[in-house]
Every structure is written in structure tokens, then in C-alpha cells.
Scaffold this active site. Structure first.
Site, short mmCIF file in Angstrom:
data_model
loop_
_atom_site.label_atom_id
_atom_site.label_comp_id
_atom_site.label_asym_id
_atom_site.label_seq_id
_atom_site.Cartn_x
_atom_site.Cartn_y
_atom_site.Cartn_z
N HIS A 147 10.06 54.71 -2.10
CA HIS A 147 9.45 55.12 -0.83
C HIS A 147 10.34 56.07 -0.04
CE1 HIS A 147 12.03 52.28 1.29
NE2 HIS A 147 11.75 51.41 0.34
N LYS A 174 9.97 47.81 -7.48
CA LYS A 174 9.75 48.20 -6.08
C LYS A 174 9.32 49.66 -6.04
CE LYS A 174 11.91 44.72 -3.55
NZ LYS A 174 13.32 44.49 -3.28
N HIS A 182 14.07 56.06 0.26
CA HIS A 182 14.97 56.48 -0.82
C HIS A 182 15.25 57.98 -0.80
CE1 HIS A 182 13.21 52.72 -2.60
NE2 HIS A 182 14.50 52.50 -2.70
N1 ARG Z 1 19.67 49.13 -5.28
C1 ARG Z 1 20.41 49.06 -4.06
C2 ARG Z 1 19.46 49.09 -2.87
O1 ARG Z 1 18.35 49.56 -3.00
C3 ARG Z 1 21.38 50.20 -3.91
C4 ARG Z 1 22.49 50.18 -4.92
C5 ARG Z 1 23.63 51.05 -4.48
N2 ARG Z 1 24.70 51.06 -5.42
C6 ARG Z 1 25.62 50.09 -5.57
N3 ARG Z 1 26.52 50.24 -6.48
N4 ARG Z 1 25.61 49.04 -4.81
O2 ARG Z 1 19.83 48.64 -1.82
#
Ligand code: ARG
Length: 565
Positions: A127, A124, A130
Site C-alpha cells: 500500500h 499483506k 510502502h
Molecule cells: N517488514 C517490515 C515492516 O513492514 C520491515 C522490515 C525492515 N527490515 C528489517 N531488517 N527489519 O515493518
């Protein structure tokens, strides 16, 4: 630095401990009411008098001395006036003595804080959405480090899920390695979006994707290899941005790292009787806590986001023995965190209370918000590039002869972007506008950087004339502008702690803006460069201390300070 709150607390003859008294004393907002205030309301019951009477009684008993020069009883408050020049000198001495270490502390010594932030998803694009997690997480990393904590920065990669099966099918059908190497995640995104369009009329694609996903799970060589390739391409792009943003991680153990670490926690939850079956799926019922059930195993046996987060929390506790584990993730995931924190609590992990969801609001550009699946995302890299090129234009116009213009523009552009995510209370939704974040006179990073550079240039201008043998004439600091500025400088160490413990870097950014504004008022009212070296040297100490605090504060926000601007 002299601890005036403690000095004052020792003078108040009230039935409370010195520590309690000290905690009630606050800085006054308006100098004309003194420098510190003590409210007498809490004492009314115990002392059987009205607050007004108590204030008058206590005021009459205060012993004045060289530190506290006046006390007034006003409407149930005791207002204290300290020796202001002594106060100013004491702050300046402290900043000068500590230098870049000013604001650091030892409260965190021997303790570990894990910070899960930025946590990108493989395939992904990175963007504008983030920006906040990256900026806030990185600042918290720096704040906790300054407070003596051992900090573990974790990028909990989104590198597991059925979407990677789709990605493989899309890749094989519509692109190839060379093109992806050249165009990066953008190309992966393009074919991924295409997959979702084609899937509608070609259900066989969905079936193929499912098969590829099973192959990834089984560790099939080709599937694994392709997945690693996607990961490499995604990480290369984000690492480049992390470098520009001055962001660091100690671990990239993401969702797939926990593939083989979920059985034990699941078994433990079963053994504790927490798991129930619901339409073939395994869930933890959270009705009693007004939450929908936490889904842990789907009917086809596969795990979920929450399953991995539960395994990850247990693993992190074992691996790092954290004092606190922070998750810097948008408020859209509030329920997810509340659910899995609750499951861990119900499982009897006493440390579940040390898990903190640091939630924040959305960032959108003026043009409107975005969705990855539709492919119309605004890349963070493009936002940074645009901010940097606009900075270069502004700098070239303001200061055409500035050396290293490109480097300064990078520092200013990156700083402006980071600051936009750190200037407001983090829970607020924000709209990003280039004109606003790059306004050199607004409440922005460039304004702070510009003020810090002004401090450098004043010191440079004084140059040789800053003859250290001539003692500073501190009497010239006995005025309200200098006092106001020095009070703000003196508030910095507490702001660093508050920002860390309230997970709110904006406490530091707001103080820096106040400092820069107070400095600019000081600078307008008092000529720093002067033929009177004794006076100049006293004022230069104020200038130097301001520069030190601004630079340190910016560094805690992850923002660099150009020497010149
Ligand atoms: N990758 C996830 C997202 O973009 C965020 C992860 C956050 N960390 C976790 N331990 N859940 O939504």
C-alpha cells in the site's frame, strides 16, 4: 573541470593547510557578492587580529590572475570573483565530456553497501505506506552505485510469524486457490480480516491458528506448501510494481531465512552474559542506555523480530563484508533499530557502528491514513494507475499528437508518484495529492521531465543548422542567467555525494528543481534557435548540458525521462 576552491585556497596566505582552507570556502548565494567566499573568523585567535582586519590583510595579498579576477574584503569575509566565462565553459566542457557519467565517482570502489528496503510482508497488500521505503531505498541504491560502490539491495521479507497460522485457517475456511489466484493478495486480506472479526466470538479459531503455526515451524508439508503459495501470490503482485517503479533487489532473504541462523548468535549473547531472564523470556537489559529491554526469546521459546534482525546483520556482515548496512524503514521503528544496534555493539561487534537506520516520515493520502487490519488500505498499484491515467489526460490535452502517449503517461505518472516521496527531507510526514504531484508547472517530476524534453526538442529543432564546423561564440554566455544555471550544473556531483552520504535523495531533487527553474529563465531571456549559428551553438551547449544533468538526476531518483512530452 577547474577546481576553483583549490585555486583560491592556494592564493590565501593564512596559517592553515590548503585542504583546510579549501573546506572553508563556500559558493556565494548572491552573485553580486562574488562567486566564492572565505570566512576569516576562525583565524582571529591565531592571527591575533579581528576578522575584519584579517580579511583586509589577506585580500591585499591575493595575486589575481586569469582564473580569479577580483577579491573584496567585506565584514570579515573574503569575496572572490572568478573569471565567469571561463567558469561557465569549464562546467559545460565537463558535462559534455562525461555525458551520462557526469556526477559519478570512484569513492566507493572496492566497498560494499547493503540497503534493506521495501521489505514487504507476505499476505499483506502493498500500500501507499510502502512508497517511501521503496522510493528512497531504490534511489540510494542508484546513488551509491554511481559513486562506485558495490550495492546489495535486500528485500527483508516479512515471511515469518504467528499470523501465517491464522492465514491458513482463514484460507481453508473462507476461500480457495482458484479465487486467490484470480483476486490475489486482496482475497488473502479479505479472509484475514474476517479471521480477526470471527476470532472474537470463536476462540477455537485462535487455537487452530496456533496449531497451524507450529506445523509451519516443524516444516509440515501441507503447511509449508500453503505458505509457499501465499508467498508466490504476494511476490507476483509486488514484482509487477517493482518493475513499473524500476526497482531492483539482489536478495529476498527475509525473516524466515534466519529460522536456522539464530541459535549461534543467541548462544554467543548468553556466553557474553548479556542475556537475562525476565518472566520466562530472554532479554538484553538496556536500562543503562535508557531503553526498554530488547526481547529475544519469548517464554514459549519462539524468536522475535529483533532476534531475526540480529541474526540477519551478522549474516550480512559475513556474506557481504559491508562497509555500511542501511535500513530504510519508517521512524515508527526507531526504537527497534536502536535496541538491536545496541545489542550488537554490546556483543563487541565493532561494525555495529556501520548499521544505519534511514528513517522517514509517513505518507498519507488526502482521504486520511490507513490500517491493514481494518482492510481499508490504499493500494500503491491503484495510486500509480490513477497517476498514469491522469497523466494521459493531461498529455492528451497538452499535446494531442504526441507519439507513444501511453508509454509517456506511464513514465510521467510513475515519476510523479516516486518524486512525491523524494522531494522533501525524508523525515517529514507528507500528504499525497494527485493535483500537486502531477502539476506540470509545479516543483514536480513532470516539470523536470518536461524541461528535459524541452532540451531535446531545442536540439532537434536546431537540427542541421547545428553545423559543427562553426565555432560557438561563447561571449553570448557571459550573462547572469547562464552563470546561475551553470553554477547549479556544476554543483551536481557534490549533490550526488551529499544525497548518498546523508541518505537524503531530496538533495538531488531540490537541485534538479533549481536547475529546471534556472534553465527556464535562461530560455526566456536568450533565444536559443537563431540565424547566428555561432551564437546558437554556444547556447545549445548549455541546453545539452542541462538535458544531460536533468536526465541523469532523474535516473538517480529512479525516474525515466521521456524523449518528448
Ligand atoms: N517488514 C517490515 C515492516 O513492514 C520491515 C522490515 C525492515 N527490515 C528489517 N531488517 N527489519 O515493518
Amino acid at each position: 573541470m577547474l577546481n576553483y576552491k583549490q585555486i583560491i585556497a592556494n592564493k590565501i596566505k593564512a596559517p592553515l593547510s590548503t585542504a583546510e582552507l579549501e573546506s572553508l570556502i563556500t559558493e556565494t548565494a548572491d552573485d553580486s557578492f562574488g562567486d566564492y567566499a572565505f570566512p576569516c573568523f576562525k583565524l582571529a585567535r591565531e592571527m591575533r587580529m579581528s576578522p575584519v582586519q584579517i580579511a583586509e590583510k589577506l585580500a591585499s595579498e591575493i595575486q589575481l590572475d586569469e582564473h580569479v579576477v577580483k577579491v573584496e574584503a567585506v565584514n570579515g569575509y573574503l569575496n572572490f570573483f572568478v573569471n565567469r566565462l571561463e567558469y561557465t565553459k569549464s562546467v559545460l566542457d565537463e558535462v559534455t565530456k562525461k555525458g551520462v557519467k557526469y556526477g559519478n565517482d570512484t569513492v566507493g570502489n572496492g566497498k560494499t553497501v547493503c540497503i534493506d528496503y521495501s521489505s514487504v510482508n507476505i499476505c499483506k497488500s502493498f500500500h501507499i505506506g510502502h512508497l517511501s521505503t521503496t522510493a528512497i531505498g531504490s534511489s540510494l541504491y542508484k546513488l551509491y552505485t554511481a559513486l562506485g560502490y558495490n550495492v546489495v539491495g535486500i528485500n527483508h521479507l516479512g515471511d515469518y510469524g504467528t499470523q501465517f497460522g491464522k492465514m491458513i485457517v482463514a484460507f481453508k475456511l473462507w476461500t480457495d486457490r482458484a479465487t486467490v489466484e484470480k483476486l490475489g493478495v486482496q482475497e488473502l486480506q479479505r479472509v484475514y480480516v474476517k479471521f480477526h472479526q470471527e476470532e472474537v466470538d470463536h476462540p477455537e479459531l485462535t487455537e487452530q491458528a496456533r496449531e497451524w503455526f507450529v506445523r509451519i515451524e516443524k516444516g509440515d508439508k501441507e503447511a509449508q506448501e500453503l505458505f509457499e503459495f501465499f508467498k508466490k501470490i504476494t511476490l507476483a503482485e509486488v514484482m509487477d510494481i517493482y518493475k513499473r517503479l524500476n526497482v531492483k533487489f539482489d536478495s529476498f532473504n527475509g525473516e524466515s531465512f534466519f529460522n536456522d541462523k539464530m541459535d549461534k548468535p543467541l548462544q554467543m549473547l548468553r556466553d557474553k552474559g548479556l542475556i537475562t531472564e525476565s518472566q520466562g523470556a530472554q532479554v538484553v537489559d538496556l536500562k543503562d542506555y535508557n531503553m526498554p529491554p530488547c526481547l529475544l526469546v519469548k517464554s514459549d521459546g519462539s524468536s522475535l523480530y529483533a532476534t531475526r534482525d540480529i541474526a540477519a546483520a551478522i549474516w550480512r556482515k559475513q556474506e557481504y563484508d559491508f562497509d555500511k548496512c542501511l535500513y530504510v524503514v519508517a521512524y515508527q521503528q526507531n526504537l527497534h533499530f536502536k535496541q538491536f544496534f545496541k545489542v550488537l555493539e554490546l556483543a563487541g561487534f565493532e561494525w555495529a557502528k556501520d548499521l544505519v537506520h534511514v528513517a522517514f516520515g509517513m505518507v498519507s493520502l488526502e482521504e486520511g491514513s490507513m490500517s491493514t487490519r481494518k482492510g481499508n488500505v490504499v493500494l500503491l498499484r491503484d495510486v500509480i494507475d490513477k497517476a498514469v491515467s491522469k497523466s494521459l489526460e493531461i498529455i492528451t490535452e497538452k499535446n494531442p499528437n504526441l507519439p507513444n502517449k501511453e508509454k509517456v503517461a506511464e513514465q510521467v505518472g510513475v515519476g510523479a508518484v516516486l518524486f512525491s516521496a523524494l522531494e522533501n527531507s525524508k523525515i517529514k510526514d507528507i500528504t499525497f495529492t494527485f493535483d500537486r504531484v502531477l502539476n506540470f508547472d509545479g516543483e514536480t517530476a513532470p516539470y523536470l521531465q518536461y524541461t528535459a524534453a524541452r532540451c531535446n526538442s531545442l536540439i532537434e529543432k536546431a537540427g542541421q543548422s547545428r553545423n559543427c564546423k562553426i565555432a560557438p561564440d561563447f561571449e553570448v554566455l557571459n550573462n547572469s542567467e547562464t552563470l546561475r544555471l551553470c553554477k547549479l550544473l556544476g554543483a551536481f556531483p557534490q549533490a550526488v555525494k551529499d544525497a548518498a552520504f546523508k541518505y537524503e535523495p531530496s538533495i538531488v531533487s531540490a537541485l534538479l528543481i533549481d536547475i529546471a527553474q534556472a534553465f527556464n529563465r535562461f530560455y526566456i531571456e536568450h533565444r536559443v534557435i537563431s540565424d547566428n549559428v555561432a551564437e546558437q551553438n554556444a547556447r545549445l551547449q548549455v541546453v545539452e548540458a542541462t538535458g544531460t544533468v536533468l536526465k541523469k538526476g532523474l535516473a538517480l531518483l529512479g525516474i525515466e525521462s521521456p524523449e518528448k512530452m
